[in-house]
Design a protein around this motif. Structure first.
Motif, PDB file in Angstrom:
ATOM      1  N   SER A 186      31.195  41.265  40.176  1.00 46.01           N
ATOM      2  CA  SER A 186      32.522  42.155  39.790  1.00 46.01           C
ATOM      3  C   SER A 186      33.291  40.820  38.732  1.00 46.01           C
ATOM      4  N   ALA A 188      35.969  37.997  38.849  1.00 42.39           N
ATOM      5  CA  ALA A 188      37.424  37.736  39.239  1.00 42.39           C
ATOM      6  C   ALA A 188      38.166  39.574  39.026  1.00 42.39           C
ATOM      7  N   ASN A 189      37.330  40.117  38.433  1.00 39.58           N
ATOM      8  CA  ASN A 189      38.121  41.448  38.351  1.00 39.58           C
ATOM      9  C   ASN A 189      38.299  42.533  39.161  1.00 39.58           C
ATOM     10  N   SER A 190      38.507  41.999  41.421  1.00 43.69           N
ATOM     11  CA  SER A 190      38.275  42.930  42.079  1.00 43.69           C
ATOM     12  C   SER A 190      39.045  42.661  43.377  1.00 43.69           C
ATOM     13  N   PRO A 193      37.287  38.938  45.097  1.00 46.28           N
ATOM     14  CA  PRO A 193      36.400  38.181  44.551  1.00 46.28           C
ATOM     15  C   PRO A 193      35.284  37.226  45.255  1.00 46.28           C
ATOM     16  N   PRO A 296      42.883  33.776  40.049  1.00 46.95           N
ATOM     17  CA  PRO A 296      42.535  34.983  38.651  1.00 46.95           C
ATOM     18  C   PRO A 296      43.710  35.935  39.582  1.00 46.95           C
ATOM     19  N   TRP A 297      44.039  36.451  40.135  1.00 46.63           N
ATOM     20  CA  TRP A 297      45.129  37.001  41.232  1.00 46.63           C
ATOM     21  C   TRP A 297      46.945  36.588  40.976  1.00 46.63           C
ATOM     22  N   THR A 448      38.563  36.904  34.718  1.00 47.93           N
ATOM     23  CA  THR A 448      40.227  36.943  34.626  1.00 47.93           C
ATOM     24  C   THR A 448      39.946  38.460  35.555  1.00 47.93           C
ATOM     25  N   MET A 449      41.245  38.216  36.102  1.00 43.03           N
ATOM     26  CA  MET A 449      40.753  39.496  36.869  1.00 43.03           C
ATOM     27  C   MET A 449      41.945  41.008  35.733  1.00 43.03           C
ATOM     28  N   SER A 450      41.236  41.618  35.779  1.00 42.36           N
ATOM     29  CA  SER A 450      42.169  42.891  34.942  1.00 42.36           C
ATOM     30  C   SER A 450      42.349  44.063  35.369  1.00 42.36           C
TER      31      SER A 450
END
Ligand SMILES: *[C@@H]1O[C@H](CO)[C@@H](O)[C@H](O)[C@H]1NC(C)=O
Ligand SMILES: *[C@@H]1O[C@H](CO)[C@@H](O)[C@H](O)[C@H]1NC(C)=O
Ligand SMILES: *[C@@H]1O[C@H](CO)[C@@H](O)[C@H](O)[C@H]1NC(C)=O
Ligand SMILES: *[C@@H]1O[C@H](CO)[C@@H](O)[C@H](O)[C@H]1NC(C)=O
Ligand SMILES: *[C@@H]1O[C@H](CO)[C@@H](O)[C@H](O)[C@H]1NC(C)=O
Ligand SMILES: *[C@@H]1O[C@H](CO)[C@@H](O)[C@H](O)[C@H]1NC(C)=O
Ligand SMILES: *[C@@H]1O[C@H](CO)[C@@H](O)[C@H](O)[C@H]1NC(C)=O
Ligand SMILES: *[C@@H]1O[C@H](CO)[C@@H](O)[C@H](O)[C@H]1NC(C)=O
Length: 472
Positions: A186, A188-190, A193, A296-297, A448-450
């Motif tokens: 994923s 950083a997107n989870s 991470p 990222p969070w 990044t986290m989206s």
């Protein structure tokens, strides 16, 4: 003739001597508050700052990152410590435990869990997650309830999220739970991470914590082996018995392994320190990837809270596992043993392996008990004497407001919008580059986290009627 004082003392039981009471103070000790990752949820008031919003301020938006609630046992603890101890107990049928003081309960004790129950949320876990949902509604009576909350996809995190929703929603089926897959690719997107970060190893810290584990269990093994020749208590047995204090408590509501006649307060503190060393190197300041995985969070959440988009949600709630909140703490600079003196280079020296640093601020029991939660709040302040009216931010861990070293220009522990923005930018500069630091090899990684704005995740599902919350 009256006996002399020394004769009287000689007749007193050891326990009375060791818990001497002095004027104004009584020594109290609760092992449940020193159990690291198996500590039942509690609010240690660390620091004892008031959770109320500072004078003149009201919370206008908040985001929560929660560890799942209490489980029966994680698979590693069960397989390494608990199951072997239980099996050994079952094999040693010749021992008459009734004759062994402080271990006599083993004559009738039965294991509180089976292999198939590992990893599952306990009744207490469901209850406490629901209670947190109710607590949030007390804490934020004026915030709009969310339409969705987020969780990583494991059963224990999903069930925790559902239980919280049942406490938070006013009518059944008005808040959805969105599941975010715990992917190894994923980026950083989870909400997990670290699972997509090859440079993170889940066994980091084992070697370091084993040093202190050996030291503090040695006298306990000797004591038990003198009392019960033939059982051959090992380091793993002792460690597993101490873990059972936590796990059995969140399964049955109490545990004979917590008895202070079995393990003394100092032995519990040594158990806790062993875990603190492990987490320092695993998810804390002793692990060089921790801040990169946590950032990222923080960045995504700060963007949500600071956004001026009309109609934005007031409350964001997410569930994850024990690893992520501490990594976010590192990204934020919270619970840093070296803050206010010391340096980055010496942070490992603050966690010596051969003795306990009782003055540390990095305490896993405070950082990651079951249901541990981190909150960031946006506040409107008007009439906070000595401060300009405006927007301020503050951070709470397990409901205790925390001081941020780099962000402290507002009332109480808060800081202004400008300072908070700068702080988040600066932390981002320190820990920019998840994929590079993690050494990701897979396609489509991201730094990044989206998840909070990703429509492909869908709107989630409702959680059903309340009474189902308490069915096993
Ligand atoms: C916060 O302050 C802003 C600007 O003064 C105002 O528009 C908003 O309604 C306030 N929000 C709350 C929750 O008081
Ligand atoms: C208990 O006995 C069983 C059957 O002999 C054996 O498989 C198991 O390894 C033993 N457990 C321990 C901890 O010695
Ligand atoms: C006690 O257990 C340890 C670890 O399993 C083993 O190495 C040792 O030989 C055992 N000692 C006795 C006396 O059985
Ligand atoms: C921890 O504190 C020390 C001393 O102030 C500082 O040098 C270091 O950068 C801090 N670590 C993090 C990750 O914020
Ligand atoms: C702390 O120890 C870990 C593990 O040995 C190491 O990777 C890290 O670089 C050390 N940190 C510092 C600041 O020396
Ligand atoms: C923080 O989030 C913003 C907005 O998504 C993004 O542009 C920026 O690159 C992020 N910073 C870091 C360090 O990830
Ligand atoms: C990566 O993204 C591209 C473009 O969206 C897609 O075609 C490809 O299948 C993705 N690769 C993997 C391994 O998911
Ligand atoms: C999710 O909800 C939004 C707003 O309520 C709606 O516009 C959208 O179509 C929904 N998406 C799905 C996949 O149901």
């Amino acid at each position: 003739m009256a006996p002399s004082t020394t004769q009287l003392v000689g007749l007193l039981p050891l326990a009375a001597l060791s818990s001497a009471t002095t004027l104004y103070s009584t020594y109290n000790f609760n092992p449940l508050e020193h159990l690291g990752g198996v500590a039942p949820y509690f609010e240690p008031q660390d620091p004892p700052t008031s959770p109320d919003a500072p004078q003149g301020c009201s919370v206008s938006r908040a985001a929560y990152l929660n560890r799942h609630a209490a489980i029966y046992a994680n698979d590693f603890d069960f397989e390494t410590y608990i199951e072997p101890f239980i099996s050994k107990l079952e094999n040693n049928t010749g021992i008459d435990w009734t004759k062994v003081p402080s271990l006599n309960f083993l004559a009738t004790w039965t294991a509180p869990l089976s292999e198939s129950e590992q990893e599952l949320l306990t009744q207490v876990g469901k209850l406490e997650a629901t209670q947190l949902g109710v607590d949030l509604s007390f804490r934020y009576p004026n915030l709009k309830l969310p339409q969705r909350i987020w969780t990583s996809s494991a059963e224990r995190t999903e069930k925790s999220a559902k239980s919280l929703v049942r406490g938070l929603e006013k009518e059944d089926n008005t808040i959805n739970v969105v599941s975010v897959y715990e992917s190894a690719e994923s980026g950083a997107n989870s909400l997990t991470p670290y699972k997509a970060c090859p440079a993170y190893s889940s066994s980091a810290g084992s070697d370091e914590s084993a040093v202190h584990q050996k030291i503090f269990t040695k006298p306990i093994k000797a004591r038990f082996n003198a009392a019960v020749p033939g059982f051959n208590f090992t380091t793993e047995d002792v460690y597993g018995m101490m873990q059972l204090c936590g796990y059995e408590s969140v399964i049955r509501g109490r545990s004979p392994f917590c008895d202070l006649d079995l393990f003394s307060p100092d032995e519990w503190l040594a158990w806790e320190y062993t875990e603190d060393v492990r987490y320092h190197y695993n998810v804390g300041y002793g692990n060089n990837v921790a801040g990169y995985v946590g950032l990222p969070w923080l960045n995504a959440t700060a963007n949500l809270l600071m956004s001026e988009t009309p109609g934005a949600d007031d409350l964001y709630v997410s569930f994850t596992h024990r690893e992520l909140p501490p990594m976010v703490f590192v990204a934020m600079g919270l619970f840093n043993n070296s803050a206010f003196g010391g340096s980055e280079a010496t942070v490992n020296d603050t966690m010596p392996l051969d003795r306990i640093n009782h003055q540390r601020v990095w305490k896993s029991s405070h950082v990651l008990p079951f249901l541990s939660n981190l909150a960031i709040e946006r506040m409107n302040c008007t009439g906070s004497y000595g401060y300009e009216d405006g927007e301020y931010y503050r951070v709470l861990v397990n409901s205790a407001p925390q001081s941020l070293v780099e962000c402290a220009d507002g009332p109480a522990t808060s800081c202004s919008r400008e300072a908070f923005d700068e702080y988040v930018q600066h932390r981002g500069e320190l820990f920019r580059g998840f994929s590079e630091m993690c050494g990701t090899q897979y396609e489509n990684t991201t730094d990044t986290m989206s998840i909070y704005s990703d429509s492909s995740l869908g709107n989630g599902t409702v959680v059903g009627k309340r009474y189902e919350a308490f069915r096993l």
